[in-house]
Structure formats: C-alpha cells, structure tokens
Design an enzyme around this catalytic site. Sequence first.
Site, PDB file in Angstrom:
ATOM      1  N   CYS A 103      82.058  39.306  56.223  1.00 49.54           N
ATOM      2  CA  CYS A 103      82.650  39.236  55.190  1.00 49.54           C
ATOM      3  C   CYS A 103      82.180  40.235  54.064  1.00 49.54           C
ATOM      4  O   CYS A 103      82.848  41.413  54.288  1.00 49.54           O
ATOM      5  CB  CYS A 103      83.423  37.775  54.664  1.00 49.54           C
ATOM      6  SG  CYS A 103      84.369  36.983  55.785  1.00 49.54           S
ATOM      7  N   ARG A 109      77.061  37.158  63.572  1.00 48.71           N
ATOM      8  CA  ARG A 109      77.883  38.694  63.116  1.00 48.71           C
ATOM      9  C   ARG A 109      76.803  39.307  62.235  1.00 48.71           C
ATOM     10  O   ARG A 109      76.612  37.918  60.845  1.00 48.71           O
ATOM     11  CB  ARG A 109      79.211  38.610  63.004  1.00 48.71           C
ATOM     12  CG  ARG A 109      80.654  38.439  64.052  1.00 48.71           C
ATOM     13  CD  ARG A 109      81.959  37.573  64.113  1.00 48.71           C
ATOM     14  NE  ARG A 109      81.673  36.851  63.507  1.00 48.71           N
ATOM     15  CZ  ARG A 109      82.956  36.390  62.173  1.00 48.71           C
ATOM     16  NH1 ARG A 109      83.734  37.082  62.749  1.00 48.71           N
ATOM     17  NH2 ARG A 109      82.749  35.299  62.556  1.00 48.71           N
TER      18      ARG A 109
END
Length: 459
Positions: free
Chosen positions: A262, A332
């Site tokens: 994010c 990620r």
Amino acid sequence: MKVSVIGGSGYIGLVTGIGLASLGISVICADINISKIQGLNEDRLPIHEEGLSPLLAKAKRKKKIVFTTSLSSAIKQSNIIFIAVGTPLSPNGEADMSQVLSALRTIAEHMETPKTIVIKSTVPVGTHKLAHEIIKKHLKNKNLTYDLVSNPEFLREGSAVKDFLSPDRIVIGSDSKKAIKRLECLYKTFSVPKVITDPTSAEMIKYACNAYLATRLSFINEMSEICEKMDASILNVIEGMKYDKRIGGHYLNPGPGFGGPCLNKDLQSLIRFSTSHGANTEMLQSVITRNNRQIDRIIEYIIHNLKSKSFPSNPKITILGLSFKANTNDTRNSPTLKLLQSLKKINVKISVYDPVVKKLPDTLSTLVHHASNPYSAVENSSLCILMTEWDEFKSMDLQSIYNLMAQPHILDTRNILSHEMANQIGFYYKATGCKESTPNEIFENSNMPVIPRSYRKVM
Ligand code: UDX
C-alpha cells in the site's frame, strides 16, 4: 440487507466480507479467482491473518457468508455491493484500474434492481466521476437507479481483523443522502466517529493518511541516519519526542524502510495524479527517495564490513524475516526482497528464515538457502541481519546464536533485540539509528563478568 463483495477473496475484500458477516449481516464474497474461492469453501484462508479463521468459522456456522465465482448472481442477490478489487501499481506509477473498471461494468450489466455501490478499493481521486460514466454506459435497463459511495479502508495487514472490528473512524463519501443513511445503518454497531463527506474528499482522505504515515517513517529513518553520524541514539531521541502530545510515539519505529502493497503504491499514485493536475509534490517524492535509501544503507554497511573486518572472502550472511512486516505472509514490496535483489551483486552466501514465508520468487530462490529455524540459519554465518520484527526473533536464545555463528555480528534493522543482552554476550551489534557496539567497548562500560569470544577469523 444483503451485501456482496466483489474481490471477496482478496485481502481487503475477505476481511471486509468476513467482518460484516461476523456482525450478523448476510454476505456473498464473489471473486473470479477459482482456486481461492474453492479454498474458502473448504475453509482454507488464502492469507495469514490473526483472528480471521475463527471469524470465518463463526460466520459459516451462522450461515452468514457464502463464497462464489458467479459475480452476476452475487450482484442480483444483494442490495449493497462492495468493490474491493486490487489497484496494483502500473509500470508508469499509476494505479492499475482495470479490475475496478471491470467490476463496475459487470455490476451495471447484471443489476436488475436498485443498488448501492460502495468503492472500497484505493482509487485515484476523482474515480467516482468515471464510475458514474461507466455504470450509465453499461446499464442494461437505463431506468434502474443506483447510488455510489466512497468508503476507504484503513486495515493494516497483521491486525486487519482488529482494525475492522474496532476502527478509529469510518469514512463515508457520497452525493446521495439515501446511500449515506444506508451505510450508516450497515455500520451502526460501531460507535466511532463517522466522517460523512463528499466522494472526492473521501477518496483523498485515504491518500492523505497513507502519505502522512509514509512521511512519518521517512522522517524517523532520516533522523536515524543523522543520529548515527552524531553518536546519538534514535531510541533515546524517540523517548524524548513521544511525550509531546503533538507527536506521540506510535508509528515511529525506524527500520529498513516501509514495504507492503500500500504505502509505496499509494504514494506513487498520489504523486502521479497530483502532478498531472499541476500540484507540486516535491516533499512526497523525497519520502520515496528516503525510503529507497534505507536498503542502500544496509548494503553500504555490509560492504564496509566486508572490506574492513575479517570476514572470509565468500562469507555466509543470514537474513531473518522475509515478509514486509511481522504477522503477515505478504512479501509484496518487502524490504528483504529488495535487499536480496541488491545482494545478488555481492559475493556472499545467503541463508534465510521466516516463521511463515517459506517460498521466494524464482528470481531470488536460487540465491538463498531456506533454513528451518533461526538457529540453523545462523550456523557458520558472519553476519545476521534482522529484517522483520517477528516475536520469534525477539525471544531468540542469543547465547545459542552467538555459539553458532562464525563471527558474532548482528545488524538489527528493527531495534528488536536488547542492546544490553547482545552486549553482555559479546556480539558486534548494530541497530538502526544507534552507534555500533563492539564487545571490547561494551565490556569496558559493563560490570558484567562475561568474557567475550574473540572476533574469529574464518577463511
Ligand atoms: C498500511 C496502512 O497502515 C493502512 O491504514 C492502509 O490501509 C494500508 O497500508 P500496512 O501496509 O498493512 O498498512 O502496514 P503498516 O503497519 O502501515 O506498515 C507499513 C510498512 O511500514 C511496513 O513495512 C512496516 O514494517 C513499516 N513500519 C511501520 C515501520 O517501519 N515502522 C513503524 O513504526 C510502522
């Protein structure tokens, strides 16, 4: 009230779907990912998230949740539809909106009764205008009505269930009073501030929050580097800052830089759409530059030690922690993966261990040896780098680690070990934002009767 969640097997969609179902609301989680939906129907969660498994079991027991790959039937059966699909980063720095646009088209094509469409995915500011255009264009029955709501999420991986069940606030952005009432009713069990606003501001709130959090981290990481140069301790500095009510001590831990799906993505996307609208984003760009520097600093440290200390010519380096932070299996944009990528250029053997991540992308897996626990990972190692703040690393038996390593040297990027304990045992110990301590130095300042092992030369 029946809710469907499109993208219901993804991180946000799943937590939102299961969370709403646990409140007694009937939920259909719909997703085109067949294997994830199949797994969920067989009680297999695709993510490692504390507290999610019992909540899913409870929702299933009470028959409040179903999982399906049929988006059309989910759309037809529900009156509130959440869009919680991913908006990954495109190579040009924009958010890839293809999944959101496709979800909007599918809703418009299959709806047969009025709907409240709620965008939970993080989307560039102004997306709701585009969403209206798409829905109007693809509506089969042009007389059907719908309302659009922007309802951003603020879930942190690792504590997403807690964040869902006790949010700090709920943001509801819409031009429709009816839709706002409906969402207020949906969230009526939460006695937290409900920020009712226009959709553009709601979309912007999400970016402003993530940009602020990233800025705070880059700030403290920069302060850490300055502390090291000035022989100050960042831990003591934070101690002195945190009692200032305007600052506080939360979200101020220095480290290897922020990772995850994010913060970086949202910053890049914010910079991209803001500059295309003529805004100056100089400060936000430097937040990213600073973040990238954190990995460079670790590499500089390794190279410095390779040159100046008596490391063997092809030393073994141990890396503990692969996920981007503790309590998640998500790698990620993980700082560790960036570090491994950079280490490819350096002649070192690498062993890694993570409590939950057991697999790396193919491009990196050939480079490393996966150990089954931290102790076998550090065996004959010349440097142990702590990258993730897992509890398992905080409670390691440091004496055993010391005995197993070829050279007792720790780089603690997260400041999770006791400096004192590492010192007493006799490690060369370096933590982010603090001066490196060498055993001799430590024992001069300590009255502990421990004889440090010499810094062994291993050839
Ligand atoms: C973030 C936001 O917090 C959340 O509100 C939003 O919805 C999604 O993005 P998340 O990425 O899951 O959540 O994790 P977060 O806890 O914010 O951590 C992000 C990164 O910053 C991690 O790499 C973490 O290790 C790092 N971090 C966080 C620090 O280095 N120091 C800290 O003090 C806090």
